[in-house]
Design a protein around this motif. Structure first.
Motif, short mmCIF file in Angstrom:
data_model
loop_
_atom_site.label_atom_id
_atom_site.label_comp_id
_atom_site.label_asym_id
_atom_site.label_seq_id
_atom_site.Cartn_x
_atom_site.Cartn_y
_atom_site.Cartn_z
N ASN A 6 0.28 -1.43 0.22
CA ASN A 6 -0.32 0.25 0.36
C ASN A 6 0.61 1.42 0.29
OD1 ASN A 6 -2.31 1.28 0.38
ND2 ASN A 6 -1.60 2.20 2.53
N HIS A 13 -11.01 3.87 -12.17
CA HIS A 13 -10.99 4.66 -10.63
C HIS A 13 -9.93 3.16 -9.39
CE1 HIS A 13 -14.05 1.59 -8.99
NE2 HIS A 13 -14.68 2.26 -9.75
N GLU A 15 -10.41 3.01 -6.46
CA GLU A 15 -10.54 1.44 -6.20
C GLU A 15 -10.70 -0.29 -6.36
OE1 GLU A 15 -12.13 -0.55 -1.99
OE2 GLU A 15 -11.42 1.69 -2.47
N HIS A 16 -11.37 -0.03 -7.77
CA HIS A 16 -11.39 -0.49 -8.81
C HIS A 16 -10.09 -1.53 -8.55
CE1 HIS A 16 -12.78 -3.92 -11.81
NE2 HIS A 16 -11.42 -2.65 -12.79
N THR A 57 -8.99 -3.34 -5.02
CA THR A 57 -9.70 -4.66 -5.39
C THR A 57 -10.40 -5.54 -6.26
OG1 THR A 57 -12.03 -3.40 -5.52
CG2 THR A 57 -11.07 -2.81 -3.18
N ARG A 70 -5.67 -3.97 6.95
CA ARG A 70 -6.64 -3.28 6.35
C ARG A 70 -6.44 -2.09 8.38
NH1 ARG A 70 -9.38 -6.69 3.74
NH2 ARG A 70 -9.37 -7.18 1.08
#
Length: 227
Positions: free
Chosen positions: A92, A186, A188-189, A192, A221
């Motif tokens: 991340n 985007h 998030e896509h 995930t 997370r």
């Protein structure tokens, strides 16, 4: 150590030029950087670039080295008893740094015009190949340390550490680069639907259990939410 109220030591002209180069890099891109514009940023003449670096190419190399140093600092995440969660947290941090500094990322990995490239820091394809530069080696060593810990914990099989690190770095780098260039939609896509599942599949292929990986993702997370 500098305490509150104390003045920071004055930076040298060389350090100020590198910092100016980093700032301008994100503003105009590596191909548009010129000795005149970098020097003007700190109120100096063009000669300052040649005095301290010998030319613009060497300054760009110094900027790339500083960018990699900051990259390595971002990847230096606290260790826990879950090395796979640590890998996700570092991943991340990798993605966050690259997306926040896309032009810097391009320069670091030589994704620029020929006149602004720097020598490759690593040869990941040939075991035992000599390393011609220290640029990038610290970041790769951090990846190898994460791999070593995953192997020691019995999460993945004990293939050569550098090979595994190369596979993981290639996966994350490729997906992040596609995201930077806008091919994955985007944010998030991209995480995930692409990065998360691809990383999980690779770790499963290396011997980990999907349920344990999912639990490690939960741990990661939770840490990122608290950060």
């Amino acid at each position: 150590m500098v305490t509150s109220g104390q003045e920071q030591p004055a930076r040298s002209t060389r350090e100020r030029l590198i910092e100016a180069g980093i700032r301008l890099l994100e503003e105009v891109g590596p191909e548009a950087l010129r000795a005149r514009t970098v020097a003007a940023k700190i109120g100096a003449s063009t000669m300052a670039v040649y005095t301290h670096f010998g030319g613009m190419n060497a300054l760009l190399d110094a900027v790339a080295a500083e960018a990699f140093a900051r990259f390595g600092a971002a990847l230096d995440v606290p260790e826990t008893d879950d090395p796979v969660a640590d890998f996700f947290v570092a991943g991340n941090a990798y993605r966050t740094y690259a997306l926040a500094n896309p032009q810097r990322y391009r320069l670091m990995f030589g994704l620029v015009s020929p006149q602004t490239t720097h020598p490759a820091a690593l040869n990941l394809s040939t075991p035992g190949a000599p390393v011609e530069s220290t640029v990038g080696t610290t970041s790769f060593n951090q990846m190898m340390h994460l791999v070593e810990r995953m192997i020691e914990a019995g999460r993945i099989r004990a293939d050569p550490v550098a090979d595994i690190a190369g596979r993981l770095w290639s996966l994350v780098h490729g997906i992040v680069l596609l995201e930077i260039t806008g091919y994955l939609g985007h944010a998030e896509h991209a995480v995930t639907n692409i990065l998360g599942p691809a990383t999980t599949d690779l770790l499963v292929g290396m011997g980990d259990e999907r349920s344990r990986i999912e639990q490690s993702m939960v741990h990661a997370r939770e840490r990122l939410t608290k950060a």
